[in-house]
Design an enzyme around this catalytic site. Structure first.
Site, PDB file in Angstrom:
ATOM      1  N   SER A 312     -34.996  -7.938 -38.524  1.00 59.44           N
ATOM      2  CA  SER A 312     -35.521  -7.682 -39.868  1.00 59.44           C
ATOM      3  C   SER A 312     -35.406  -8.944 -40.700  1.00 59.44           C
ATOM      4  CB  SER A 312     -34.741  -6.546 -40.545  1.00 59.44           C
ATOM      5  OG  SER A 312     -33.523  -7.031 -41.102  1.00 59.44           O
ATOM      6  N   ASP A 313     -36.070  -8.965 -41.832  1.00 54.64           N
ATOM      7  CA  ASP A 313     -35.837 -10.020 -42.803  1.00 54.64           C
ATOM      8  C   ASP A 313     -34.698  -9.577 -43.717  1.00 54.64           C
ATOM      9  OD1 ASP A 313     -36.072 -12.382 -44.237  1.00 54.64           O
ATOM     10  OD2 ASP A 313     -38.255 -12.264 -44.396  1.00 54.64           O
ATOM     11  N   TRP A 314     -34.301 -10.453 -44.606  1.00 53.78           N
ATOM     12  CA  TRP A 314     -33.124 -10.294 -45.472  1.00 53.78           C
ATOM     13  C   TRP A 314     -33.170  -8.977 -46.258  1.00 53.78           C
ATOM     14  CZ3 TRP A 314     -28.931 -13.593 -45.975  1.00 53.78           C
ATOM     15  CH2 TRP A 314     -28.135 -13.467 -47.104  1.00 53.78           C
ATOM     16  N   MET A 315     -32.248  -8.075 -45.982  1.00 53.23           N
ATOM     17  CA  MET A 315     -32.067  -6.804 -46.698  1.00 53.23           C
ATOM     18  C   MET A 315     -33.267  -5.863 -46.595  1.00 53.23           C
ATOM     19  SD  MET A 315     -30.086  -7.888 -50.237  1.00 53.23           S
ATOM     20  CE  MET A 315     -29.851  -6.155 -50.704  1.00 53.23           C
ATOM     21  N   ASP A 316     -34.175  -6.114 -45.672  1.00 55.60           N
ATOM     22  CA  ASP A 316     -35.423  -5.362 -45.711  1.00 55.60           C
ATOM     23  C   ASP A 316     -35.339  -3.952 -45.163  1.00 55.60           C
ATOM     24  OD1 ASP A 316     -37.175  -6.873 -47.191  1.00 55.60           O
ATOM     25  OD2 ASP A 316     -37.675  -8.184 -45.528  1.00 55.60           O
TER      26      ASP A 316
END
Length: 769
Positions: A312-316
């Protein structure tokens, strides 16, 4: 006799080749080791492997969001994450700034010691970083031009060199996983991350992306080689074209358009063996991509047969609840993302909730353990291939070429090939070295603006702290000509403690007065650094203060050379006619000032070409492969319908200090059938008086199709170097599938009919039957 330096080089090559041979593991052995580990793992241990945390989470700060300076690992936090919760990955730097390689080695050694000596199964952590144009979080590393500048060079060797050096120097820090390359389609100049990619053309992105992966991972599958690492293509899929132009806002993309323009470069990367992929942070057609089973599992894993890690991307995953509102709880968000096909969550802070919730979801039957096994299998496979079980940390002492002159030369060469001459009225460039110049503008004396975001820190705002040994544009010009003939007054400056767009007048009137006393004004304008959401903009035009400075300087009657230093093409039509020359530097890196000075004063002949369409107006944003309806001549009758295609500069445009002539366009056949190849030759002659490089571009136009065809599409390109008077024959080959498009049934098709092939001003028609 061989010199000492040569002996060291030979010895290093032997060691590298030896390690490469030892660490390239047969697939059967990898599968066996993965199966063995999986069979021993508890559910909690499996889930922990799927969690990725930021370094500051295990640091010595009061909170998990930042650490004390100097940084130190909190051993209690470290043991909780790795031993109690079995966390499998760590990312990022501490406090958002670069660290020396020795400090990186120390930090990662401590992490790996805990993972490999104090956990039940001794599984090493995989550490990841965003080293997108060099090892950008390492003090002393070689910083290259950003990807957009690499694309402008139209030389795939520069993409390979960037990633090869970045892999070497990132591994020197002990980091084996890099969140690069960016393969997003740079079709919207408003987008704050356009500079991170290779521009607006899918074919250019494909070619450059393949070379990046080879540089990172090796020509063969050799990420176990200690000078290679695991690459991560991003951001799958359709991330870079939100309707508003603003980061992480919704995009609306029909599936055939998604497959036509956004998918090819990712497919090519999968075919090239890329080890991991990061997912689009936004929404497509109202669907959060991080929750899209169709995109992540059906398209990526099943159709493209991608077998690496999906991160995933950051906090996604959390954002599915907090931002997108498609999950009522964090637990539900985790269920949606993992079932969609996410293998690893860039949590990055609250790993406890992620792990506890995911374990509960499996026990409740909401997520199948087979889905967990699939994710962990992918993660373990990459860890084994990287050789982390045998060598958890690589050390700077084994990397003598870190930050070397040889690496610096490759960065300089890339910048020199990228910088693009867009206007040269009355051949004012190159400049004489005996003239007096005023260097002015907010970008004239800034290493920060030369590099852009993701340089020593996320937003690039800490560059000046680390880049003092390199030359700004001003310093490079002072080195190029007699320093006594160089006057510097900024006129306009950025507010360095403010947001990227904040500016102020800084001796503007003095700059105007100084212009009257020199021969030429070198005006350096563009943007300060940014990326992602902080880089969103509301107006693509260059700022009012910079426009004012340009206009006032032009009024003095002295020739003004406009040097653009920007991450995206800011509109300059309000004052461009008053500029004698325009030079686009993009974000050329630490050696960009030197390369620019060499071009301005004639030591280097510019050869860059625009990798995007440069808009003249902020409300007229059209790519070069637009439809015929976007470029209409006035119609007959009562209503004069027409479309005004009016870019400032076209895609692929760029001038040289010499001239080139194209002749003798030859085709091997005029009728093409399935399974055949068409060979195209053209002669290119340097008709000027100095050596120059030229990018030869082959375009095709589908004259009629079942859906409205593009005006033209780039199919091949090749950069060549020619001495004065020299002629070279450039050869291309294309197949029928190169002329295909994706229809409304979402399948690629090459329809029978006529096509036009174009190289420069030459063209020829062919028929596909």
């Amino acid at each position: 006799m061989m010199k000492k330096k040569q002996l060291i080089h030979v010895a290093l090559c032997f060691v590298v080749c030896f390690f490469a041979a030892c660490n390239t593991k047969p697939q059967g052995e990898i599968d066996r080791r993965v199966d063995e580990l999986l069979s021993k793992m508890t559910l909690e241990e499996k889930v922990g492997q799927m969690a990725q945390i930021s370094l500051d989470v295990i640091g010595n700060g009061k909170e998990v969001f930042e650490s004390k300076i100097p940084f130190a690992i909190d051993t209690t936090r470290l043991r909780k994450a790795l031993v109690d919760y079995h966390v499998g990955s760590v990312l990022n730097t501490t406090n958002n700034y670069a660290l020396p390689p020795t400090e990186w080695n120390s930090i990662i050694s401590q992490i790996q010691q805990t993972a490999t000596q104090h956990t039940r199964l001794n599984i090493p952590v995989i550490y990841g970083i965003d080293a997108i144009h060099g090892s950008t979080y390492a003090v002393g590393a070689t910083i290259f031009p950003q990807e957009i500048a690499i694309a402008a060079s139209f030389n795939p060797q520069n993409a390979y060199n960037l990633s090869k050096v970045a892999a070497y120097e990132t591994r020197a820090c002990g980091i084996p996983w890099n969140f690069s390359p960016v393969l997003d389609l740079g079709a919207d100049p408003r987008f704050s991350r356009q500079f991170e990619g290779f521009g607006e053309d899918p074919y250019v992105i494909t070619v450059m992306g393949e070379q990046m992966i080879k540089g990172y991972q090796g020509i063969t599958d050799s990420i176990g080689n200690p000078i290679k690492l695991a690459a991560c293509m991003k951001h799958f899929l359709g991330y870079s074209v939100p309707v508003t132009g603003k980061d992480r806002t919704p995009a609306y993309i029909p599936e055939n358009v998604l497959r036509e323009y956004h998918l090819p470069q990712f497919k090519a990367a999968v075919d090239a063996g890329v080890e991991s992929v990061m997912i689009n942070s936004g929404l497509i057609n109202g669907v959060s991509v991080h929750a899209s089973h169709d995109i992540i599992t059906k398209l990526l894993k099943e159709e493209l047969k991608f077998d690496g890690i999906v991160v995933s991307d950051w906090m996604d995953i959390i954002n599915l609840q907090k931002r997108d509102k498609i999950a009522q709880t964090n637990k539900e968000a985790i269920k949606l993302a993992i079932n969609a096909g996410i293998d690893m969550s860039m949590v990055p802070y609250d790993y406890v909730s992620f792990c506890d919730d995911l374990v509960a979801l499996v026990k409740d039957g909401e997520v199948k353990e087979s889905r967990i096994d699939d994710a962990v299998r992918r993660i373990l496979k990459v860890k084994i291939k990287l050789g982390l079980f045998e060598t958890p940390v690589t050390k700077i002492s084994d990397y003598p070429a870190f930050g070397s002159k040889e690496h610096a030369k490759l960065s300089y060469d890339a910048a020199a090939e990228a910088i693009t001459l867009l206007k040269n009225s009355q051949n004012i460039l190159p400049l004489s070295k005996n003239i007096k110049v005023l260097v002015t503008g907010p970008n004239a004396n800034s290493m920060r603006s030369l590099n852009g975001g993701w340089t020593y820190s996320w937003q690039g705002d800490k560059v000046e702290r680390f880049a003092g040994a390199y030359n700004t544009i001003l310093k490079a010009i002072q080195n190029e000509i007699d320093e006594k003939n160089v006057r510097y007054i900024p006129g306009v400056s950025y507010v360095e403690t403010g947001r990227y767009f904040e500016e102020k007048e800084n001796q503007l009137e003095q700059a105007i007065a100084a212009a009257r006393a020199v021969d030429v004004v070198i005006l350096c304008e563009g943007e300060n650094t940014y990326t992602e959401k902080p880089g969103d903009l509301n107006d693509l035009n260059l700022s009012e203060l910079q426009i004012k400075l340009a206009r006032e300087l032009a009024k003095t009657g002295k020739p003004v050379i406009l040097v653009l230093n920007e991450g995206r093409p800011r509109c300059i039509s309000a004052f461009e006619p008053q500029m004698k020359a325009v030079v686009q530097t993009y974000l050329p890196g630490n050696y960009g000032g030197d390369a620019l000075a060499d071009i301005l004063f004639g030591d280097v002949n510019p050869s860059g070409k625009l990798p995007y369409t440069y808009p003249a107006y902020s409300n007229s944003l059209v790519n070069y492969y637009h439809k015929f309806s976007e470029e209409q001549k006035p119609s007959e009758g009562a209503y004069k319908y027409e479309s005004d295609y009016n870019p400032q500069f076209d895609f692929g445009y760029g001038l040289s200090y010499t001239t080139f002539e194209y002749t003798n366009l030859k085709l091997s056949k005029r009728t093409l059938s399935e399974g055949e190849l068409l060979h195209i030759n053209v002669d290119v002659t340097n008709t000027g008086k100095r050596e120059g490089k030229e990018t030869v571009m082959l375009y095709s136009s589908d004259l009629y199709a079942s859906i409205s065809p593009d005006m033209k599409r780039l199919r091949r390109f090749q950069k060549i170097s020619l001495q004065p008077g020299e002629t070279k024959t450039v050869k291309f080959s294309i197949a029928p599938e190169d002329l295909a498009f994706v229809g409304t049934d979402n399948k690629k098709v090459t329809e029978p009919g006529d096509f036009e092939l174009k190289i420069d001003k030459l063209s020829a028609k062919i028929t596909y039957k």
